[in-house]
Motif scaffolding. Sequence first.
Motif, short mmCIF file in Angstrom:
data_model
loop_
_atom_site.label_atom_id
_atom_site.label_comp_id
_atom_site.label_asym_id
_atom_site.label_seq_id
_atom_site.Cartn_x
_atom_site.Cartn_y
_atom_site.Cartn_z
N THR A 22 3.92 10.58 -1.77
CA THR A 22 3.25 9.31 -1.01
C THR A 22 4.46 8.36 -0.81
O THR A 22 5.47 8.45 -1.16
N PRO A 77 -4.26 14.80 -2.33
CA PRO A 77 -3.40 13.53 -2.31
C PRO A 77 -3.42 13.14 -3.81
O PRO A 77 -4.06 13.07 -4.63
N PRO A 100 0.92 -1.10 0.04
CA PRO A 100 0.09 -0.01 0.01
C PRO A 100 0.84 1.18 0.01
O PRO A 100 1.92 1.29 0.56
N LYS A 101 0.33 2.31 -0.61
CA LYS A 101 1.05 3.58 -0.61
C LYS A 101 0.14 4.67 0.41
O LYS A 101 -1.23 4.40 0.43
N THR A 102 0.85 5.54 0.96
CA THR A 102 0.26 6.30 1.97
C THR A 102 0.78 7.77 1.69
O THR A 102 1.95 7.73 1.32
N SER A 103 -0.03 8.78 2.20
CA SER A 103 0.41 10.35 2.04
C SER A 103 1.17 10.42 3.11
O SER A 103 0.85 10.02 4.42
N THR A 104 2.49 11.49 3.15
CA THR A 104 2.98 11.91 4.49
C THR A 104 2.01 12.52 5.38
O THR A 104 1.35 13.31 4.90
N GLN A 110 5.42 4.39 -0.21
CA GLN A 110 4.95 3.05 -0.37
C GLN A 110 5.83 2.36 0.74
O GLN A 110 6.90 2.44 0.77
N LYS A 111 4.93 1.39 1.46
CA LYS A 111 5.46 0.47 2.57
C LYS A 111 6.16 -0.68 2.07
O LYS A 111 5.91 -1.24 0.97
#
Length: 131
Positions: free
Chosen positions: A98, A92, A77-81, A100-101
């Motif tokens: 973003t 976003p 998954p990708k998340t925004s800082t 990516q974990k």
Amino acid sequence: MTKEMKIAKIISTKQIVVNAGINIGLAVGDELEIIDKFGDDPIIDPDTGENLGTLDLVKGTVIVSKVYPHMAIADSPKTSTLANLMRPNYLPGLHGDTIQKDLNVDPSQITGGFPQSDNQQIRIGDIVIKR
């Protein structure tokens, strides 16, 4: 009987390939969980005595990004800082910020990328389910 999906290849700490695709109805955007059984002790229904199965331990979550007839590529998954989420007028995806974990994969099974260690490593052959 539905085919049991498994990890067929680990591309990097951010991408895997599963051994199922269009043939079982996977589509881009599908969320998959990489699981391990939580134990060998079955959960028994107290009323019926029926074996309900075992609990699943989620080792990681991935999103299908490319589907082929008999396989699919899935990404972590990708998340925004957080700093960017706090900015006024933040949209976003427009700022390219973003994160990516990494997936917790077995370093010896990576085809490129940087290894990481943990006791619940993702390995080729792990079961993958669609939620």
